[in-house]
Design a protein around this motif. Structure first.
Motif, short mmCIF file in Angstrom:
data_model
loop_
_atom_site.label_atom_id
_atom_site.label_comp_id
_atom_site.label_asym_id
_atom_site.label_seq_id
_atom_site.Cartn_x
_atom_site.Cartn_y
_atom_site.Cartn_z
N ALA A 161 -19.21 -2.37 3.99
CA ALA A 161 -18.14 -1.76 4.48
C ALA A 161 -18.07 -0.09 4.14
CB ALA A 161 -16.67 -2.31 3.92
N GLN A 162 -19.46 0.46 3.66
CA GLN A 162 -19.29 1.54 3.19
C GLN A 162 -20.36 2.50 3.92
OE1 GLN A 162 -20.70 1.23 -0.90
NE2 GLN A 162 -18.70 1.23 -1.72
N ARG A 163 -19.79 4.00 4.13
CA ARG A 163 -20.79 4.76 4.77
C ARG A 163 -21.48 5.56 3.74
NH1 ARG A 163 -21.50 6.38 10.24
NH2 ARG A 163 -20.16 5.14 11.67
N VAL A 164 -22.95 5.60 3.94
CA VAL A 164 -23.80 6.36 2.82
C VAL A 164 -24.53 7.51 3.60
CG1 VAL A 164 -23.81 4.36 1.42
CG2 VAL A 164 -25.73 4.91 3.16
N LEU A 165 -24.58 8.59 2.70
CA LEU A 165 -25.36 9.84 3.29
C LEU A 165 -26.54 9.96 2.19
CD1 LEU A 165 -25.80 12.15 5.26
CD2 LEU A 165 -24.17 13.69 3.71
N LEU A 166 -27.64 9.91 2.85
CA LEU A 166 -28.69 10.09 1.71
C LEU A 166 -29.48 11.33 2.14
CD1 LEU A 166 -30.30 6.48 2.02
CD2 LEU A 166 -28.89 7.36 0.36
N ARG A 167 -29.79 12.33 1.32
CA ARG A 167 -30.25 13.60 1.50
C ARG A 167 -31.63 13.72 0.80
NH1 ARG A 167 -27.11 17.38 3.87
NH2 ARG A 167 -24.89 16.96 4.06
N PHE A 168 -32.74 13.99 1.32
CA PHE A 168 -34.10 14.23 0.66
C PHE A 168 -35.01 14.98 1.47
CE2 PHE A 168 -33.95 10.63 3.29
CZ PHE A 168 -35.35 10.44 4.01
N ARG A 169 -36.14 15.22 0.61
CA ARG A 169 -37.14 16.23 1.21
C ARG A 169 -38.41 15.51 1.07
NH1 ARG A 169 -37.47 22.02 1.39
NH2 ARG A 169 -39.61 22.66 1.49
N VAL A 170 -39.18 15.67 2.29
CA VAL A 170 -40.36 15.23 2.52
C VAL A 170 -41.53 16.20 2.64
CG1 VAL A 170 -39.44 13.17 3.66
CG2 VAL A 170 -40.23 14.96 4.99
N LYS B 17 -48.76 5.69 9.07
CA LYS B 17 -49.39 6.44 8.39
C LYS B 17 -49.46 7.86 9.16
CE LYS B 17 -52.99 7.34 4.89
NZ LYS B 17 -54.32 6.99 4.31
N GLY B 18 -49.17 8.88 8.42
CA GLY B 18 -49.04 10.24 9.07
C GLY B 18 -47.70 10.67 9.44
N GLU B 19 -46.63 9.58 9.84
CA GLU B 19 -45.47 9.78 10.21
C GLU B 19 -44.44 10.23 9.14
OE1 GLU B 19 -44.54 7.55 14.50
OE2 GLU B 19 -45.26 6.20 13.26
N VAL B 20 -43.51 10.72 9.49
CA VAL B 20 -42.41 10.72 8.32
C VAL B 20 -41.79 9.34 7.91
CG1 VAL B 20 -40.05 11.78 7.81
CG2 VAL B 20 -41.68 12.88 9.15
N LEU B 21 -41.71 9.22 6.51
CA LEU B 21 -41.48 7.63 5.99
C LEU B 21 -42.20 6.73 6.43
CD1 LEU B 21 -37.58 8.31 6.18
CD2 LEU B 21 -39.10 8.91 4.47
N PRO B 22 -43.64 6.73 6.43
CA PRO B 22 -44.54 5.61 6.68
C PRO B 22 -44.01 4.44 6.19
CG PRO B 22 -45.72 6.98 5.31
CD PRO B 22 -44.33 7.72 5.59
N GLY B 23 -44.23 3.12 6.80
CA GLY B 23 -43.82 1.93 6.49
C GLY B 23 -42.51 1.58 6.48
N LEU B 24 -41.66 2.37 7.14
CA LEU B 24 -40.27 2.10 7.39
C LEU B 24 -40.52 1.20 8.82
CD1 LEU B 24 -37.20 2.44 7.27
CD2 LEU B 24 -37.39 4.50 8.66
N GLN B 25 -39.60 -0.08 8.41
CA GLN B 25 -39.55 -0.85 9.87
C GLN B 25 -38.03 -0.97 10.24
OE1 GLN B 25 -41.48 -4.71 8.99
NE2 GLN B 25 -42.71 -3.73 7.78
N VAL B 26 -37.82 -0.73 11.58
CA VAL B 26 -36.52 -0.70 11.85
C VAL B 26 -36.58 -1.51 13.37
CG1 VAL B 26 -35.81 1.46 11.18
CG2 VAL B 26 -36.84 1.49 13.48
N VAL B 27 -35.32 -2.15 13.52
CA VAL B 27 -35.15 -3.00 14.84
C VAL B 27 -33.77 -2.64 15.46
CG1 VAL B 27 -36.67 -4.86 13.96
CG2 VAL B 27 -34.33 -5.15 13.41
N ASN B 28 -33.72 -3.14 16.76
CA ASN B 28 -32.39 -2.92 17.26
C ASN B 28 -31.26 -4.41 16.96
OD1 ASN B 28 -32.92 -0.88 18.98
ND2 ASN B 28 -34.02 -2.06 20.41
N ILE B 29 -30.28 -3.90 16.82
CA ILE B 29 -29.40 -4.89 16.41
C ILE B 29 -28.90 -5.96 17.68
CG2 ILE B 29 -27.08 -5.59 15.42
CD1 ILE B 29 -27.10 -3.27 13.86
N ASN B 30 -29.03 -7.20 17.49
CA ASN B 30 -28.64 -8.29 18.43
C ASN B 30 -28.18 -9.52 17.65
OD1 ASN B 30 -31.03 -9.96 17.58
ND2 ASN B 30 -32.23 -9.14 19.34
#
Length: 458
Positions: free
Chosen positions: A449-458, A367-380
């Protein structure tokens, strides 16, 4: 005719004078399945499962009306019930059933053939295989079925299906084993390798027993092919060899099924492809991709090799190969037959879990960071197997988008490539990259197989 009648009278009299037993000859089978059913039926149980689900607004997740009707209606919990069958496999109350019958259930009741009722709990479940192992609470001295090695089953054998179709009570139907090594044909959650039977299987039979003429379990009934919803004589059962591996892992304390990782991509060899590979008979799987950490690579396999068999059992599709590896189990060594330049040889391959190398390094934006709740991991390799990513995938993947990133369009399984043009190569780079990019953010991601581009404002 008179001699035949006398023989039948003498035979039936001798049966009534003896203890009930399993038929041992075709003559006895032709007379009745009753002794066999009498022996096997007590080990097949009815299962009543329920779970509490939270009802939600019909507009939830809608990109247009979701925000407008966020408060529409009150979310109220409701009870969702399911009905199926199960098979007791041990005197201490180990039961096998389908995952779609008991998965995520909060209350499970097991009803025996003699109408005794017990509560039960799930020890191990796997949605992909559609199998679950349960334990009956306080189970002692339970009637149970022995497992037969399903690799010894042959097409044409007589088989009985026992279950609780449509909730009418325990029912027995007869048929034969119609086919083996059926893969990619079953409906529902199950994926992989099946025994096909024409013994009628209907809703409620799921999780019930498919037994041979010695009363041994050869498969767990799981699904049918149908247009009307009723049985058309094409039913599928999960082989007992896989059930045995599930029981072993459940007794070892596992809560999720550990499936060996191959780390290869491939396709079935058809007649046209077999000529170019120097094979006389079409069959096997040609390797088209090979992960650098694959146990097959470590054993000496390479792209272009053809996998013909695992432990002397032929494999012709990727699901068949994964099934054979799953039956062998993590930690074991499988003998895998390959063809290279028209020459066949057998090599030992270690059955391993997908490696956690490099470390997944979970990052959750606070909380307080950009996009709070986003969870990411390194791919293995473990992450690749978990999300079904390509073997060549690398970088960072979204494990959970959280509420704000989901609204922006991110999904679980998206591979993050760049934030405002800056490449993202590890999970610890996400938070600083978003902080630098705010308030106008552009995220480049790969989705399938697709590349997506997401644009938004926070």
């Amino acid at each position: 005719m008179r001699i035949l009648l006398i023989f039948l009278m003498v035979f039936c009299t001798s049966l009534s004078a003896e203890e009930p037993r399993v038929p041992t000859s075709t003559t006895e089978i032709a007379l009745s399945f009753a002794p066999l059913v009498r022996q096997a039926a007590p080990a097949v149980v009815n299962i009543y499962a329920s779970r509490v689900v939270q009802a939600s607004s019909p507009f939830q997740g809608d990109p247009i009306f979701g925000d407008f009707f966020r408060e529409f209606g009150q979310a109220r919990p409701r009870v969702q019930n399911s009905l199926g069958s199960g098979v007791i496999l041990s005197a201490d109350g180990i039961v096998v059933s389908n995952y779609h019958v008991v998965g995520q259930a909060t209350d499970i009741r097991v009803v025996l053939n003699d109408r005794r009722e017990f509560s039960a709990s799930v020890l191990l479940g796997d949605e992909e295989s559609d199998l679950a192992i349960l334990r009956i609470d306080g189970g002692e001295g339970m009637p149970h079925l022995d497992l037969r090695d399903s690799d010894t089953v042959e097409v044409g054998e007589l088989a009985l299906a026992i279950g609780n179709p449509f909730g009418v009570g325990q029912t027995v139907s007869s048929g034969i084993v119609s086919g083996l090594a059926r893969s990619g044909t079953a409906t529902g959650n199950a994926r992989g390798y099946f025994i096909q039977t024409d013994a009628p299987i209907n809703p409620g039979n799921s999780g019930g027993a498919l037994i041979d003429m010695a009363g041994r379990l050869i498969g767990v009934n799981t699904s049918i092919l149908t247009r009307s919803g009723g049985s058309n004589g094409i039913g599928f059962a999960i082989p007992s060899a896989l059930v045995a591996q599930f029981v072993d892992q459940a007794r070892a304390g596992k809560t999720g099924f550990g499936r060996p990782w191959a780390g290869i991509g491939g396709q079935p060899v058809d007649a046209q492809l077999s000529e170019s590979l120097g094979l006389i008979v079409p069959g096997g799987i040609v390797i088209s991709d090979l992960h650098e950490q694959s146990p097959f690579r470590a054993a000496g396999f390479d792209v272009g090799d053809v996998v013909l068999a695992v432990d002397s059992q032929p494999v012709n599709t990727p699901p068949e190969m994964i099934y054979r590896m799953s039956v062998r189990g993590i930690g074991a060594t499988a003998q895998v037959t390959r063809a290279r330049d028209g020459v066949s040889e057998t090599l030992p391959v270690q059955m391993i879990a997908p490696p956690e190398v490099p470390a997944r390094d979970l990052h959750i934006l606070a909380k307080g960071e950009v996009l709070p709740g986003l969870q990411v991991v390194n791919i293995n390799p473990a992450v690749i197997a978990e999300f079904g990513l390509p073997l060549t995938a690398d970088g960072v993947v979204v494990q959970d988008p959280g509420p704000y990133a989901a609204r922006a369009g991110l999904r679980a399984g998206d591979i993050l490539r760049a934030v405002n043009g800056d490449d993202v190569e590890s999970a610890d780079q996400i938070a600083p990259a978003l902080e630098r990019a705010a308030p106008r953010i552009a995220i480049e991601a790969q989705r399938g197989a697709q590349r997506v581009l997401l644009r938004f404002r926070v």
